[in-house]
Design a protein around this motif. Sequence first.
Motif, PDB file in Angstrom:
ATOM      1  N   TYR A 102      44.363  49.384  42.056  1.00 18.70           N
ATOM      2  CA  TYR A 102      44.290  47.953  42.370  1.00 18.70           C
ATOM      3  C   TYR A 102      43.558  47.664  43.672  1.00 18.70           C
ATOM      4  O   TYR A 102      43.486  46.521  44.109  1.00 18.70           O
ATOM      5  CB  TYR A 102      45.712  47.388  42.485  1.00 18.70           C
ATOM      6  CG  TYR A 102      46.601  48.219  43.382  1.00 18.70           C
ATOM      7  CD1 TYR A 102      46.442  48.212  44.762  1.00 18.70           C
ATOM      8  CD2 TYR A 102      47.586  49.042  42.845  1.00 18.70           C
ATOM      9  CE1 TYR A 102      47.235  48.989  45.582  1.00 18.70           C
ATOM     10  CE2 TYR A 102      48.382  49.829  43.654  1.00 18.70           C
ATOM     11  CZ  TYR A 102      48.211  49.793  45.027  1.00 18.70           C
ATOM     12  OH  TYR A 102      48.986  50.585  45.839  1.00 18.70           O
ATOM     13  N   CYS A 103      43.000  48.679  44.327  1.00 13.95           N
ATOM     14  CA  CYS A 103      42.487  48.519  45.695  1.00 13.95           C
ATOM     15  C   CYS A 103      41.378  47.476  45.775  1.00 13.95           C
ATOM     16  O   CYS A 103      40.347  47.580  45.097  1.00 13.95           O
ATOM     17  CB  CYS A 103      41.982  49.862  46.219  1.00 13.95           C
ATOM     18  SG  CYS A 103      41.374  49.764  47.923  1.00 13.95           S
ATOM     19  N   TYR A 104      41.563  46.484  46.640  1.00 17.51           N
ATOM     20  CA  TYR A 104      40.586  45.406  46.778  1.00 17.51           C
ATOM     21  C   TYR A 104      39.310  45.868  47.475  1.00 17.51           C
ATOM     22  O   TYR A 104      38.298  45.162  47.473  1.00 17.51           O
ATOM     23  CB  TYR A 104      41.189  44.231  47.550  1.00 17.51           C
ATOM     24  CG  TYR A 104      41.597  44.563  48.969  1.00 17.51           C
ATOM     25  CD1 TYR A 104      40.672  44.541  50.005  1.00 17.51           C
ATOM     26  CD2 TYR A 104      42.909  44.894  49.280  1.00 17.51           C
ATOM     27  CE1 TYR A 104      41.032  44.850  51.308  1.00 17.51           C
ATOM     28  CE2 TYR A 104      43.286  45.213  50.569  1.00 17.51           C
ATOM     29  CZ  TYR A 104      42.344  45.190  51.580  1.00 17.51           C
ATOM     30  OH  TYR A 104      42.711  45.513  52.861  1.00 17.51           O
ATOM     31  N   PRO A 253      50.089  45.494  46.326  1.00 20.31           N
ATOM     32  CA  PRO A 253      50.225  44.165  45.752  1.00 20.31           C
ATOM     33  C   PRO A 253      51.430  44.072  44.829  1.00 20.31           C
ATOM     34  O   PRO A 253      51.915  45.074  44.315  1.00 20.31           O
ATOM     35  CB  PRO A 253      48.944  44.030  44.935  1.00 20.31           C
ATOM     36  CG  PRO A 253      48.722  45.427  44.423  1.00 20.31           C
ATOM     37  CD  PRO A 253      49.178  46.339  45.528  1.00 20.31           C
ATOM     38  N   ARG A 284      45.085  41.010  43.904  1.00 19.68           N
ATOM     39  CA  ARG A 284      43.782  40.372  43.914  1.00 19.68           C
ATOM     40  C   ARG A 284      42.821  41.211  43.081  1.00 19.68           C
ATOM     41  O   ARG A 284      42.886  42.443  43.110  1.00 19.68           O
ATOM     42  CB  ARG A 284      43.246  40.265  45.350  1.00 19.68           C
ATOM     43  CG  ARG A 284      44.053  39.361  46.271  1.00 19.68           C
ATOM     44  CD  ARG A 284      43.561  39.496  47.702  1.00 19.68           C
ATOM     45  NE  ARG A 284      42.108  39.284  47.772  1.00 19.68           N
ATOM     46  CZ  ARG A 284      41.339  39.796  48.732  1.00 19.68           C
ATOM     47  NH1 ARG A 284      41.840  40.580  49.656  1.00 19.68           N
ATOM     48  NH2 ARG A 284      40.033  39.544  48.732  1.00 19.68           N
ATOM     49  N   LEU A 285      41.932  40.551  42.365  1.00 17.99           N
ATOM     50  CA  LEU A 285      40.978  41.260  41.506  1.00 17.99           C
ATOM     51  C   LEU A 285      39.546  40.797  41.792  1.00 17.99           C
ATOM     52  O   LEU A 285      38.857  40.276  40.917  1.00 17.99           O
ATOM     53  CB  LEU A 285      41.323  41.030  40.029  1.00 17.99           C
ATOM     54  CG  LEU A 285      42.669  41.591  39.560  1.00 17.99           C
ATOM     55  CD1 LEU A 285      42.948  41.175  38.131  1.00 17.99           C
ATOM     56  CD2 LEU A 285      42.703  43.107  39.704  1.00 17.99           C
ATOM     57  N   PRO A 286      39.069  41.026  43.029  1.00 15.63           N
ATOM     58  CA  PRO A 286      37.699  40.607  43.355  1.00 15.63           C
ATOM     59  C   PRO A 286      36.664  41.562  42.766  1.00 15.63           C
ATOM     60  O   PRO A 286      36.896  42.764  42.621  1.00 15.63           O
ATOM     61  CB  PRO A 286      37.679  40.668  44.884  1.00 15.63           C
ATOM     62  CG  PRO A 286      38.666  41.747  45.215  1.00 15.63           C
ATOM     63  CD  PRO A 286      39.751  41.619  44.176  1.00 15.63           C
ATOM     64  N   VAL A 289      36.889  45.142  40.801  1.00 12.99           N
ATOM     65  CA  VAL A 289      38.299  45.532  40.690  1.00 12.99           C
ATOM     66  C   VAL A 289      38.909  44.978  39.404  1.00 12.99           C
ATOM     67  O   VAL A 289      39.797  45.593  38.812  1.00 12.99           O
ATOM     68  CB  VAL A 289      39.112  45.041  41.913  1.00 12.99           C
ATOM     69  CG1 VAL A 289      40.550  45.541  41.834  1.00 12.99           C
ATOM     70  CG2 VAL A 289      38.484  45.524  43.202  1.00 12.99           C
ATOM     71  N   ARG A 290      38.419  43.833  38.979  1.00 10.21           N
ATOM     72  CA  ARG A 290      38.953  43.241  37.743  1.00 10.21           C
ATOM     73  C   ARG A 290      38.799  44.207  36.577  1.00 10.21           C
ATOM     74  O   ARG A 290      39.751  44.453  35.830  1.00 10.21           O
ATOM     75  CB  ARG A 290      38.249  41.922  37.449  1.00 10.21           C
ATOM     76  CG  ARG A 290      38.639  41.335  36.097  1.00 10.21           C
ATOM     77  CD  ARG A 290      38.098  39.946  35.900  1.00 10.21           C
ATOM     78  NE  ARG A 290      38.414  39.426  34.576  1.00 10.21           N
ATOM     79  CZ  ARG A 290      38.344  38.143  34.238  1.00 10.21           C
ATOM     80  NH1 ARG A 290      37.984  37.251  35.130  1.00 10.21           N
ATOM     81  NH2 ARG A 290      38.647  37.749  33.023  1.00 10.21           N
ATOM     82  N   ASN A 325      41.064  35.763  39.414  1.00  8.62           N
ATOM     83  CA  ASN A 325      40.899  35.917  40.853  1.00  8.62           C
ATOM     84  C   ASN A 325      40.589  34.570  41.478  1.00  8.62           C
ATOM     85  O   ASN A 325      39.911  33.727  40.882  1.00  8.62           O
ATOM     86  CB  ASN A 325      39.771  36.904  41.177  1.00  8.62           C
ATOM     87  CG  ASN A 325      39.780  37.300  42.646  1.00  8.62           C
ATOM     88  OD1 ASN A 325      40.768  37.822  43.136  1.00  8.62           O
ATOM     89  ND2 ASN A 325      38.687  37.052  43.357  1.00  8.62           N
ATOM     90  N   ALA A 327      39.341  33.260  45.250  1.00 10.14           N
ATOM     91  CA  ALA A 327      38.878  33.672  46.572  1.00 10.14           C
ATOM     92  C   ALA A 327      39.124  32.627  47.647  1.00 10.14           C
ATOM     93  O   ALA A 327      38.750  32.834  48.801  1.00 10.14           O
ATOM     94  CB  ALA A 327      37.384  34.001  46.510  1.00 10.14           C
ATOM     95  N   ARG A 332      44.441  33.022  48.130  1.00  9.13           N
ATOM     96  CA  ARG A 332      44.114  34.314  47.534  1.00  9.13           C
ATOM     97  C   ARG A 332      45.175  35.382  47.735  1.00  9.13           C
ATOM     98  O   ARG A 332      45.274  36.309  46.934  1.00  9.13           O
ATOM     99  CB  ARG A 332      42.766  34.812  48.072  1.00  9.13           C
ATOM    100  CG  ARG A 332      42.714  34.980  49.576  1.00  9.13           C
ATOM    101  CD  ARG A 332      41.312  35.311  50.033  1.00  9.13           C
ATOM    102  NE  ARG A 332      41.273  35.564  51.469  1.00  9.13           N
ATOM    103  CZ  ARG A 332      40.533  36.490  52.032  1.00  9.13           C
ATOM    104  NH1 ARG A 332      39.780  37.268  51.286  1.00  9.13           N
ATOM    105  NH2 ARG A 332      40.537  36.662  53.335  1.00  9.13           N
TER     106      ARG A 332
END
Length: 397
Positions: A102-104, A253, A284-286, A289-290, A325, A327, A332
């Motif tokens: 999951y790392c942003y 998260p 978060r899924l920027p 990462v999604r 996501n 932003a 966020r």
Amino acid sequence: MHTDRDPFTPPPAEEGEAGAPRRPAAPVRGRGAVGNPQARFDRYVREATDDGWFGPEGDPPARDTRVDTEQARSVISRNTSPDIPFTLSLNPYRGCEHGCVYCYARPNHAHLGLSPGLDFETRLVAKVNAAQCLRAELAAPSYRCEALNLGTATDAYQPIEREWRITRAVLEVLAECAHPVALVTKSSLVERDLDLLAPMARRGLAAVYVSVTTLDPVLARRWEPRAAAPWRRLETIRRLSEAGVPVGVSVSPVVPFLNEPELERILGAAREAGASHAFYTVLRLPGEVRQVFTDWLRAVYPERAQRILGRLADMRDPSGRARLNDARFHKRMKGEGHWADLLGLRFQLAARKLGFSRDRLQLRTDLFVAPRADGQFALFPSDPAGMSPPDRAAPGE
């Protein structure tokens, strides 16, 4: 169009005669991501092809960790986001072997021409001159001391730190200069540096946040494959606290229907171990990462995937547009809508009941002594506390 086969992504399952859906990518043993998705700056399109290197079940071969070196020009990053309670940060490494799915920070690997998937956790970069760069930046006449946050994007105590010891060298510079530092880590390796952190903490110069996302060893092994086990992180909290280092717990998260049901139990275990502060963020899924997270979710928890993604969409976009996501500042980190509000109330009630401090950890900046770029201390350093250098306690006392 030129295609470049990626040998570390398993081939998709062939569709059956009736048009059966393709088999999702298989988990890679010891790694978080299940593949190497396309990075947004790639010049070529990659297409997976089974050329006989995969096993009979279609599993990809094991992938070793490779570390390249970098001579950094600067190491202190400055942040202006209103959602983050610090201004200065330093990351000794690019990429992270912990492999948290999951790392942003994964999208940052695209700037290196690498995939935010498996590349992020196996193709690492060590900033070998980080300590020297830090010393030069602290010695600059324009520098103004603020708490420095270490390991905010990639873990400063990831496994390769045992050999490279860059984080250790950075801490030695900070200790010499009496510069405040806050750490965030999932690793028990931080205990190695208690000889530096404990004396700094006694002077109000150091604090550590340990990230505990689950108490379930199975989930931890699946989504944080090379980080310390949950019980070991709690032991690290205990040892840091016993050594006099202020310790907080980061429950980040939080993912609905995955680790969200454990929220109160995680906080309780961390408080019992000695944590005095706590915070959380919602997944978060920027950027890429999604895809990394959703591919992993469908491969490892297919029966829950749609439900989890649906609730995440509700927390990110209550209007119903199914956005995963958001932003926007002030939204966020925690999300919005009824489900996000309910999660926030649960956290507040548990933190208050357990006695977590509601005040932010404050570190001293008035003891800072600027070094010279050549490794010596300045003859007449700036002294906001109004004391001459001989009146100060030596760093580490």
